[in-house]
Design a protein around this motif. Structure first.
Motif, mmCIF file in Angstrom:
data_model
loop_
_atom_site.group_PDB
_atom_site.id
_atom_site.type_symbol
_atom_site.label_atom_id
_atom_site.label_comp_id
_atom_site.label_asym_id
_atom_site.label_seq_id
_atom_site.Cartn_x
_atom_site.Cartn_y
_atom_site.Cartn_z
ATOM 1 N N ALA B 25 52.354 42.349 45.395
ATOM 2 C CA ALA B 25 52.619 43.190 44.230
ATOM 3 C C ALA B 25 52.592 42.359 42.949
ATOM 4 O O ALA B 25 52.054 42.789 41.920
ATOM 5 C CB ALA B 25 53.979 43.858 44.394
ATOM 6 N N ASP B 28 49.067 41.700 42.226
ATOM 7 C CA ASP B 28 48.403 42.889 41.697
ATOM 8 C C ASP B 28 48.673 43.043 40.210
ATOM 9 O O ASP B 28 47.794 43.449 39.442
ATOM 10 C CB ASP B 28 48.896 44.136 42.442
ATOM 11 C CG ASP B 28 48.255 44.258 43.827
ATOM 12 O OD1 ASP B 28 47.217 43.586 44.032
ATOM 13 O OD2 ASP B 28 48.782 44.999 44.674
ATOM 14 N N GLU B 29 49.907 42.725 39.813
ATOM 15 C CA GLU B 29 50.227 42.817 38.389
ATOM 16 C C GLU B 29 49.332 41.888 37.563
ATOM 17 O O GLU B 29 48.956 42.191 36.433
ATOM 18 C CB GLU B 29 51.692 42.440 38.161
ATOM 19 C CG GLU B 29 52.669 43.480 38.673
ATOM 20 C CD GLU B 29 54.107 43.015 38.514
ATOM 21 O OE1 GLU B 29 54.345 41.983 37.841
ATOM 22 O OE2 GLU B 29 54.991 43.659 39.102
ATOM 23 N N SER B 33 45.466 46.126 40.814
ATOM 24 C CA SER B 33 45.810 46.662 42.121
ATOM 25 C C SER B 33 44.661 47.464 42.734
ATOM 26 O O SER B 33 44.786 47.984 43.841
ATOM 27 C CB SER B 33 47.067 47.555 42.006
ATOM 28 O OG SER B 33 46.815 48.589 41.055
ATOM 29 N N GLU B 34 43.559 47.588 42.014
ATOM 30 C CA GLU B 34 42.415 48.324 42.539
ATOM 31 C C GLU B 34 41.593 47.428 43.460
ATOM 32 O O GLU B 34 41.542 46.204 43.291
ATOM 33 C CB GLU B 34 41.521 48.798 41.382
ATOM 34 C CG GLU B 34 42.218 49.736 40.411
ATOM 35 C CD GLU B 34 42.627 51.033 41.091
ATOM 36 O OE1 GLU B 34 41.826 51.522 41.939
ATOM 37 O OE2 GLU B 34 43.719 51.550 40.821
ATOM 38 N N TRP B 91 44.978 37.287 46.793
ATOM 39 C CA TRP B 91 44.814 38.635 46.233
ATOM 40 C C TRP B 91 43.416 39.190 46.535
ATOM 41 O O TRP B 91 43.267 40.342 46.944
ATOM 42 C CB TRP B 91 45.029 38.568 44.714
ATOM 43 C CG TRP B 91 44.696 39.862 44.043
ATOM 44 C CD1 TRP B 91 45.475 40.976 43.943
ATOM 45 C CD2 TRP B 91 43.454 40.181 43.389
ATOM 46 N NE1 TRP B 91 44.830 41.980 43.287
ATOM 47 C CE2 TRP B 91 43.580 41.518 42.923
ATOM 48 C CE3 TRP B 91 42.280 39.490 43.153
ATOM 49 C CZ2 TRP B 91 42.557 42.159 42.224
ATOM 50 C CZ3 TRP B 91 41.267 40.132 42.458
ATOM 51 C CH2 TRP B 91 41.406 41.450 42.003
ATOM 52 N N ARG B 95 42.213 42.609 48.435
ATOM 53 C CA ARG B 95 41.738 43.714 47.619
ATOM 54 C C ARG B 95 40.220 43.913 47.668
ATOM 55 O O ARG B 95 39.733 44.949 47.220
ATOM 56 C CB ARG B 95 42.135 43.481 46.152
ATOM 57 C CG ARG B 95 43.627 43.549 45.890
ATOM 58 C CD ARG B 95 44.155 44.925 46.225
ATOM 59 N NE ARG B 95 45.603 45.068 46.005
ATOM 60 C CZ ARG B 95 46.347 45.974 46.620
ATOM 61 N NH1 ARG B 95 45.816 46.793 47.513
ATOM 62 N NH2 ARG B 95 47.635 46.078 46.372
#
Lengths: 334, 223
Positions: B25, B28-29, B33-34, B91, B95
């Motif tokens: 999380a 993602d910030e 987050s996509e 990340w 993702r």
């Protein structure tokens, strides 16, 4: 002791002989002559003439058949050699059934003529006779040459007289005689004879004769068309190569022997090894690697991955990769 | 297992890093987050010359053929991760959607190489499926093989060399896993509870006692 015994026996023998023979006595005439000094006793013993010479026994005169005649060699070649000379086409290039040359000289000349035969399209046959010899009149040289040398490889036949090269004669195969005139043949022979006569001894003469005639035969080859200009040149190179390779002959033979003995087995072995290596390589190329799949609980909220590997920097060419390995957390950067 | 932020060892199944509290999380910030659509060879920084791209693609294809469950991906960028390639790699592999990877190979089976042209650094991240079979030392060993090439700017050659080295490591691990899969399973199994540990200790003592008593019983029977 033995010497004393021998002396006694000698004196006893002399005494016994003296006792058995009568003593000599002077006849009156000799006695008078001695007194007058006309006869000196023992004078005959002091002169060099022996009594035996003075009184020679009569010798019978030798009979005509007993008188030795001076050696006069027969001029013609012995009949026992004619078959060896002219019976068939000679097996060797040097025909010397009489053994006029020593074994070494004969071998040298034979080797030279063999070499010439291998290098030339025209063979050279040399019939060797002694210098004083003559070929019997019943032998017709031209007919012999025509009979033996009409077929097969063309040949030049020479009747050479050892020590008398000027008596030599030359004959050629019909194939050559068609292209080379008799005058040219004579010139070739004369040239060879001149070369021979420059040498001091008869063996050297024979050698020079053969060499010069071999050279002249080269021109006969070209005249007959047996060798062209293009063919003549490359003949020298293989010969030179062959001579250089001769020292390797033993090694080459050994290698060939080993290859002959072990070659097929070694070839099969190498092939088998290559096949195995190739098979293993192909199998490894085609092999697939699978891993067992285990249940791994997710970490830090990542649904798919959380495996953190190494970080390396490649900014410095002077530091090693280990020195540029980044293991420090970057808290302050976030 | 380490945290990509503080590089401290964390336990299996940790929701957040117990040392620094890092999680996806937080990443993602920072990065978004996509999901990100990528290909196995993503050269955003333009480090790989056009004529070298087929060579790298061939190496990636070969890796996929050799390991039917896995895939290898390369991403190059400039200033990616803000200087922390571990977090960015973590990340990105969570993702990214690799469009040229078969669907039967999820990101759990992926290995991602991230190269940052600005910081001149490279990092490796892998999915959960490879957790038992890869270590940080393995990836460092592979990166050192490429180091000399990257110093000269020959990124394609370095990547190919690194993939080749990684194949060697994974072939070895695959063979070891085939012989002794439990050894690798233990590395990723959930931690046993306290009562479970006590039970195993007791069972171990029983087995040890049986091994020592058995020879004595045999001698008595013989007598």
């Amino acid at each position: 002791m033995k010497a004393a015994l021998a002396l006694w026996m000698l004196s006893a023998g002399i005494a016994a002989a003296a006792g058995s023979l009568p003593l000599p006595a002077w006849n009156p005439e000799d006695k008078e002559s001695v007194k007058k000094g006309q006869l000196v006793p023992g004078l005959t013993l002091l002169t060099e003439e022996s009594l035996a010479e003075a009184v020679k026994p009569p010798v019978e005169a030798p009979k005509p058949e007993e008188v030795a005649m001076p050696a006069t060699p027969t001029p013609e070649v012995g009949e026992q050699y004619l078959e060896a000379y002219f019976g068939e086409r000679p097996q060797h290039f040097l025909v010397d059934p009489q053994g006029l040359l020593s074994a070494k000289d004969a071998r040298d000349r034979e080797n030279f003529l063999d070499y010439h035969s291998g290098d030339s399209a025209i063979d050279l046959f040399v019939y060797l006779f002694d210098g004083h010899q003559e070929i019997p009149s019943e032998v017709r040289e031209e007919e012999i040459v025509e009979r033996h040398f009409s077929s097969g490889k063309p040949a030049v036949v020479v009747y050479y007289y050892l020590g008398a090269p000027e008596k030599s004669d030359i004959y050629v195969s019909p194939l050559i005689s068609d292209a080379v005139s008799a005058a040219d043949q004579r010139r070739a022979l004369a040239s060879s004879v001149e070369e021979a006569l420059e040498k001091p001894d008869k063996v050297a003469q024979f050698e020079a004769f053969c060499v010069q005639l071999a050279i002249r035969i080269y021109w006969m080859e070209r005249a007959t068309g047996l060798v062209t200009e293009a063919d003549a040149t490359p003949h020298l190179r293989p010969m030179a190569k062959a001579e250089k390779k001769e020292p390797e002959h033993a090694l080459t033979t050994k290698v060939q022997a080993i290859a002959g003995e072990w070659g097929p087995a070694a070839g099969m072995m190498i092939t088998a090894v290559l096949v195995v290596i190739g098979g293993v390589t192909i199998a490894r190329q085609r092999s697939r690697y699978r891993f067992p799949v285990f249940e791994v609980p997710p970490r830090m909220g990542g649904a798919h991955a959380a495996g953190i590997g190494a970080v390396i920097s490649f900014g410095s060419t002077t530091q090693s990769p280990s020195a540029q390995r980044n293991e420090v957390p970057d808290y302050l950067g976030l | 297992m380490k945290c990509p932020r503080c590089v401290q060892v964390i336990h299996r199944g940790a929701g957040l890093c117990p040392h620094c509290g890092f999680g996806l999380a937080e990443a993602d910030e920072r990065y978004g987050s996509e999901d990100v659509v990528l290909r196995r060879l993503g050269d955003a920084a333009g480090l790989i010359r056009a004529k070298d791209r087929p060579k790298v693609s061939a190496a990636l294809d070969k890796f996929c053929r050799r390991f039917p469950q896995l895939f290898f991906a390369v991403y190059t960028g400039s200033g990616q991760g803000g200087g922390n390639l571990r977090q960015f790699g973590f990340w990105l592999l969570n993702r990214a959607a690799f469009e040229d990877v078969p669907v039967d190979r999820p990101n759990e089976a992926g290995i991602l190489l991230v190269i940052d042209a600005d910081s001149k650094s490279a990092a490796v991240t892998w999915g959960y499926q490879l957790d038992p079979f890869l270590t940080e030392e393995d990836t460092f060993f592979c990166l050192t093989r490429a180091h000399a090439y990257w110093l000269e700017g020959r990124f394609a050659d370095g990547i190919v060399r690194m993939i080749a080295q990684l194949e060697k490591v994974l072939r070895k691990r695959a063979a070891q896993a085939r012989r002794d899969p439990e050894k690798f399973e233990r590395k990723v199994a959930p931690p046993a509870r306290t009562g479970e540990i006590a039970r195993r200790i007791r069972e171990g003592h029983k087995h040890a006692a049986a091994r020592t008593v058995a020879p004595a019983a045999k001698t008595e029977v013989a007598k």
